[in-house]
Motif scaffolding. Sequence first.
Motif, PDB file in Angstrom:
ATOM      1  N   ARG A  33       0.828  -1.204   0.000  1.00  0.00           N
ATOM      2  CA  ARG A  33       0.000   0.000   0.000  1.00  0.00           C
ATOM      3  C   ARG A  33       0.870   1.265   0.000  1.00  0.00           C
ATOM      4  N   SER A  34       1.935   1.252   0.816  1.00  0.00           N
ATOM      5  CA  SER A  34       2.824   2.418   0.866  1.00  0.00           C
ATOM      6  C   SER A  34       3.537   2.621  -0.465  1.00  0.00           C
ATOM      7  N   LEU A  35       3.996   1.520  -1.073  1.00  0.00           N
ATOM      8  CA  LEU A  35       4.676   1.618  -2.359  1.00  0.00           C
ATOM      9  C   LEU A  35       3.725   2.120  -3.436  1.00  0.00           C
ATOM     10  N   ARG A  36       2.520   1.585  -3.445  1.00  0.00           N
ATOM     11  CA  ARG A  36       1.528   1.994  -4.448  1.00  0.00           C
ATOM     12  C   ARG A  36       1.233   3.499  -4.330  1.00  0.00           C
ATOM     13  N   SER A  37       1.059   3.976  -3.095  1.00  0.00           N
ATOM     14  CA  SER A  37       0.775   5.401  -2.884  1.00  0.00           C
ATOM     15  C   SER A  37       1.958   6.260  -3.302  1.00  0.00           C
ATOM     16  N   HIS A  38       3.170   5.827  -2.924  1.00  0.00           N
ATOM     17  CA  HIS A  38       4.356   6.617  -3.235  1.00  0.00           C
ATOM     18  C   HIS A  38       4.558   6.735  -4.746  1.00  0.00           C
ATOM     19  N   LEU A  39       4.434   5.633  -5.457  1.00  0.00           N
ATOM     20  CA  LEU A  39       4.589   5.679  -6.911  1.00  0.00           C
ATOM     21  C   LEU A  39       3.458   6.479  -7.543  1.00  0.00           C
TER      22      LEU A  39
END
Length: 536
Positions: free
Chosen positions: A227-233
């Motif tokens: 979830r954090s990676l998806r939001s950051h990208l």
Amino acid sequence: MYGDGQSLVAHVEVGRPGSPADAPAGQELPVEAGGSIVSDFDVVETITLKPDASLVKSLGAHHTLESAVADLVDNCLDAGATKVVVQLLTSADQLVQVEVIDNGCGMDSSAADKAMTLGHQREYADHDLGHFGIGLKAASFGHADTLTVWSSRRDMVSVGRRIRRADFSKDFSCEVLSEHAAATAAAHRKRVTGTSSGTSVVWTDLRGTYRGTNADEARTWMSNAERSLRSHLGVTFHRLIAKEILDIEIIVDDIEYADEAIGTPVRAIDPFGYPASGRPGYPKNIVAESGDQQVILQCHIWPPKVDIPGFRISGKTGGSFQGFYIYRRDRLLQVGGWSEVANSSAHRQLARVVLDDETAIGSLLTMNPEKAGLRFEPIFRDALAHAEAADGTTFDSYLKDAEAAYVEGNRRISRRQPVIAPEKGFGPKLRKSIGAELPLLHSDALNIQWKRLSEDEFIDVDFGNSTLWLNSRYRYLFAPERGSLNDAPVLKALLFLLTHTVFEGAHLGPKDKDNIALWSAILSAAVEAEEAMRGD
């Protein structure tokens, strides 16, 4: 004394030609602080000091998983990629391998060697995002002990290189991998991206991941990481995604089934995607001048009480993202923060400033190797103190306007909060009705679908895929005809209103889990009673 325990001593021979003793009569030698005399006559030779390979041990120390993967995506874009697939592969619920695969132009053997060379700076084009020549290695070694790169150029032999961090930190050694193995990697890349041309970056022997034996903890860690990676990208590359220049997908699956997995697209998260400005006259351009250089600051004020993706990022409240948003070639380098020119406060949480002038980077702003924030140089901070808009608005008065908008907004009557958008399982008319009554969060969507569950279950919450599953054993009770994906609209509308808040958070909290257990127990009992009343 130096790190190796030896001294470097400069010897000057008295009377040697070109030495201080031969300086013309009456010529004074420069005197520096402390009284030491230094001049070109004191240079006896020039030596080359090669870097110590042990510096590799500190590479990537400041990279998060999100910033490291974003750095690899930069390389993909520089290679002309339009599609990037990020694979987070697990074994026994724990992350064991990360792959970033693109459909760019790829590399030949020479280019691959240069890419693996620490500090090698190729000739960057005007549109390139690369900058320091260490991104691939720093991003990778910040999270893995083994870096493998596979690459293919069209109509050329595929190549492979592997660096083991322990060996690289001794002598910068790099392993050349076989053409057969590289061809196998190219075939895998073609299955994932649709073309064998491109590059695959693979991290193994990972560090910094969950290492416990608790399966629930491991799955929660993995869900939060995705979830954090998806939001950051989504926020870092939101302009490129929205313009359809870049398509990013994330795959999370067991490593044994990686070839069969289907990726989920990363959606653009626009930090300026508000429906209407929170203050008349905004956004407003304030111009900062430093010498002959002008920098335009586009100052925005979000509307109060609009808690939607873009204002809220990575599950954190919008107050965490006030400040500067700095872009370089449509890539977001800094997500909020006042960079020591103002102080964060709750009353300023609606204030966001766009700086989209790459000529300022390097002169007024200094970028760090992780591309995760910039340092404002003193001359730029001084320029901000005197910056003005055409109507005379200063930076300080802009901050006061943002504070006023926040205070005034808190006095108003509360409105309906945005909800997750309905998608699969909802008919067009029902989706339109929900959207007319409630503002929608378009960063994600809720699906309500049927599948076979055990007899004692009626619903199952699939948080990771934003899906509420209904037990198809009981479908005939609510949709006797079983003829449509969008059947049982009344049931689905009620379940949407009951459960939507669960899918809108960053993770399943204790209250969410308790509600799910409550709903499951009561609905399972209710559907059994329904079946009994009908005599089935």
